[in-house]
Design a protein around this motif. Structure first.
Motif, PDB file in Angstrom:
ATOM      1  N   GLY A   1      46.607  41.517  30.119  1.00  0.00           N
ATOM      2  CA  GLY A   1      46.706  40.129  29.934  1.00  0.00           C
ATOM      3  C   GLY A   1      45.573  39.756  31.339  1.00  0.00           C
ATOM      4  O   GLY A   1      45.068  40.526  32.121  1.00  0.00           O
ATOM      5  N   ASN A   2      45.350  38.270  31.339  1.00  0.00           N
ATOM      6  CA  ASN A   2      44.481  37.745  32.535  1.00  0.00           C
ATOM      7  C   ASN A   2      44.874  37.986  33.827  1.00  0.00           C
ATOM      8  O   ASN A   2      46.151  37.851  33.956  1.00  0.00           O
ATOM      9  N   VAL A   3      44.058  38.423  34.647  1.00  0.00           N
ATOM     10  CA  VAL A   3      44.244  38.611  36.060  1.00  0.00           C
ATOM     11  C   VAL A   3      43.269  37.887  36.959  1.00  0.00           C
ATOM     12  O   VAL A   3      42.111  38.133  36.816  1.00  0.00           O
ATOM     13  N   ARG A   4      43.821  36.862  37.661  1.00  0.00           N
ATOM     14  CA  ARG A   4      43.054  36.210  38.175  1.00  0.00           C
ATOM     15  C   ARG A   4      43.446  36.019  39.760  1.00  0.00           C
ATOM     16  O   ARG A   4      44.506  35.829  40.021  1.00  0.00           O
ATOM     17  N   THR A   5      42.381  36.252  40.933  1.00  0.00           N
ATOM     18  CA  THR A   5      42.725  36.413  42.297  1.00  0.00           C
ATOM     19  C   THR A   5      42.024  35.149  42.717  1.00  0.00           C
ATOM     20  O   THR A   5      40.983  34.860  42.422  1.00  0.00           O
ATOM     21  N   GLY A   6      42.627  34.491  43.965  1.00  0.00           N
ATOM     22  CA  GLY A   6      41.776  33.621  44.773  1.00  0.00           C
ATOM     23  C   GLY A   6      41.093  34.127  45.640  1.00  0.00           C
ATOM     24  O   GLY A   6      40.497  35.242  45.556  1.00  0.00           O
ATOM     25  N   ARG A   7      40.446  33.524  46.707  1.00  0.00           N
ATOM     26  CA  ARG A   7      39.501  34.070  47.514  1.00  0.00           C
ATOM     27  C   ARG A   7      40.037  34.589  48.717  1.00  0.00           C
ATOM     28  O   ARG A   7      41.278  34.364  49.025  1.00  0.00           O
ATOM     29  N   TYR A   8      39.627  35.644  49.322  1.00  0.00           N
ATOM     30  CA  TYR A   8      39.864  36.284  50.365  1.00  0.00           C
ATOM     31  C   TYR A   8      41.233  36.876  50.049  1.00  0.00           C
ATOM     32  O   TYR A   8      42.306  37.071  50.947  1.00  0.00           O
ATOM     33  N   CYS A   9      41.407  37.902  49.156  1.00  0.00           N
ATOM     34  CA  CYS A   9      42.317  38.628  48.910  1.00  0.00           C
ATOM     35  C   CYS A   9      41.862  40.062  49.192  1.00  0.00           C
ATOM     36  O   CYS A   9      40.880  40.601  48.765  1.00  0.00           O
ATOM     37  N   ILE A  10      42.940  40.937  49.525  1.00  0.00           N
ATOM     38  CA  ILE A  10      42.848  42.055  49.940  1.00  0.00           C
ATOM     39  C   ILE A  10      43.656  42.903  49.037  1.00  0.00           C
ATOM     40  O   ILE A  10      45.128  42.886  49.191  1.00  0.00           O
ATOM     41  N   ILE A  11      43.244  43.755  48.292  1.00  0.00           N
ATOM     42  CA  ILE A  11      43.835  44.654  47.549  1.00  0.00           C
ATOM     43  C   ILE A  11      43.719  46.312  48.025  1.00  0.00           C
ATOM     44  O   ILE A  11      42.906  46.691  47.921  1.00  0.00           O
ATOM     45  N   SER A  12      44.875  46.639  48.750  1.00  0.00           N
ATOM     46  CA  SER A  12      44.631  47.856  49.382  1.00  0.00           C
ATOM     47  C   SER A  12      44.761  49.132  48.461  1.00  0.00           C
ATOM     48  O   SER A  12      45.193  49.114  47.132  1.00  0.00           O
ATOM     49  N   LYS A  13      44.357  50.259  49.066  1.00  0.00           N
ATOM     50  CA  LYS A  13      44.488  51.611  48.365  1.00  0.00           C
ATOM     51  C   LYS A  13      45.605  51.941  47.521  1.00  0.00           C
ATOM     52  O   LYS A  13      46.883  51.885  47.922  1.00  0.00           O
ATOM     53  N   GLY A  14      45.421  52.245  46.222  1.00  0.00           N
ATOM     54  CA  GLY A  14      46.569  52.810  45.375  1.00  0.00           C
ATOM     55  C   GLY A  14      47.408  51.732  44.892  1.00  0.00           C
ATOM     56  O   GLY A  14      48.228  51.681  44.319  1.00  0.00           O
ATOM     57  N   ALA A  15      47.118  50.381  45.226  1.00  0.00           N
ATOM     58  CA  ALA A  15      47.947  49.284  44.648  1.00  0.00           C
ATOM     59  C   ALA A  15      47.581  49.052  43.231  1.00  0.00           C
ATOM     60  O   ALA A  15      46.578  49.409  42.758  1.00  0.00           O
ATOM     61  N   VAL A  16      49.051  48.760  42.454  1.00  0.00           N
ATOM     62  CA  VAL A  16      48.823  48.504  40.895  1.00  0.00           C
ATOM     63  C   VAL A  16      49.060  47.167  40.629  1.00  0.00           C
ATOM     64  O   VAL A  16      50.134  46.460  41.168  1.00  0.00           O
ATOM     65  N   ILE A  17      48.247  46.353  40.058  1.00  0.00           N
ATOM     66  CA  ILE A  17      48.395  44.808  39.581  1.00  0.00           C
ATOM     67  C   ILE A  17      48.437  45.014  38.173  1.00  0.00           C
ATOM     68  O   ILE A  17      47.407  45.272  37.572  1.00  0.00           O
ATOM     69  N   ARG A  18      49.706  44.414  37.642  1.00  0.00           N
ATOM     70  CA  ARG A  18      49.391  44.463  36.178  1.00  0.00           C
ATOM     71  C   ARG A  18      50.132  43.046  35.641  1.00  0.00           C
ATOM     72  O   ARG A  18      51.335  42.679  36.520  1.00  0.00           O
ATOM     73  N   PRO A  19      49.818  42.558  34.643  1.00  0.00           N
ATOM     74  CA  PRO A  19      50.557  41.279  34.343  1.00  0.00           C
ATOM     75  C   PRO A  19      52.140  41.408  33.922  1.00  0.00           C
ATOM     76  O   PRO A  19      52.435  42.611  33.570  1.00  0.00           O
ATOM     77  N   ALA A  20      52.650  40.351  33.969  1.00  0.00           N
ATOM     78  CA  ALA A  20      54.211  40.474  33.649  1.00  0.00           C
ATOM     79  C   ALA A  20      54.460  40.557  32.275  1.00  0.00           C
ATOM     80  O   ALA A  20      53.475  39.902  31.648  1.00  0.00           O
TER      81      ALA A  20
END
Length: 196
Positions: free
Chosen positions: A53-72
């Motif tokens: 699904g679509n994933v959108r971040t705002g400005r100045y977001c930090i996604i650190s090592k090994g993090a998993v971002i997945r839509p609900a």
């Protein structure tokens, strides 16, 4: 929070015109469905599932090592439906965290090894501590802190309240992190200029 300089190899990261710094060791599934709105850092080993699904971040977001971002997602009798995931501005996501939220507000701090269950809603200015596990469909209101033990409400009488200055603190922290996340090549050039 004082942020030390973090150096990376220019060969390892791709820097976009909008200032995003994305590791080549990041897995971006369905990149056509991923929007990083500028000055976002995605460190090595992170996975963003835009194919679901679509994933959108705002400005100045930090996604650190090994993090998993997945839509609900939600399961129906006729199948599974994935929902878009929107992450606000000035958000820090700690290493090895798994995010399946419906939405993450702005000025949110998520610690390392945190698990955000499917369709959770994180409002602006909240803190999810290291190792916290949010059950599916949990809502964390603004200025609340969620620990391994569960939800702790804010408020001046509570030693664990989230400061009313959380928004300013997260703006300072994420901008400082971005400024201190530097290419080794740039730091070597600056050193040579200063010596001359």
């Amino acid at each position: 929070m004082e942020v030390p300089n973090i150096y990376y190899s220019r060969d390892e990261y791709v820097e976009t015109a909008s200032g995003n710094k994305v590791s080549r060791e990041t897995i971006l599934c369905g990149s056509q469905n991923i929007v990083l709105n500028g000055k976002v850092i995605v460190q090595s080993g992170a996975i963003i599932r835009g194919d679901l699904g679509n994933v959108r971040t705002g400005r100045y977001c930090i996604i650190s090592k090994g993090a998993v971002i997945r839509p609900a997602f939600k399961q129906f009798s006729k199948g599974v439906v994935f929902f878009p995931l929107h992450i606000g501005d000035h958000v820090f996501i700690g290493s090895d965290s798994v995010i399946s939220a419906a939405s993450v507000g702005s000025y949110v701090y998520i610690g390392k090894n945190a698990i955000i269950g499917r369709r959770c809603v994180l409002k602006d200015c909240c803190i999810i501590e290291d190792g916290a596990i949010l059950p599916p469909e949990t809502t964390v209101a603004g200025f609340m802190r969620y620990t391994k033990e569960g939800l702790i409400e804010g408020g001046q009488g509570n030693p664990n309240y989230v400061s009313p200055a959380m928004q300013d603190q997260m703006i300072d922290f994420t901008q400082s992190f971005y400024e201190h996340f530097q290419s080794m090549n740039n730091s070597i050039q600056k050193t040579k200029i200063n010596k001359n």
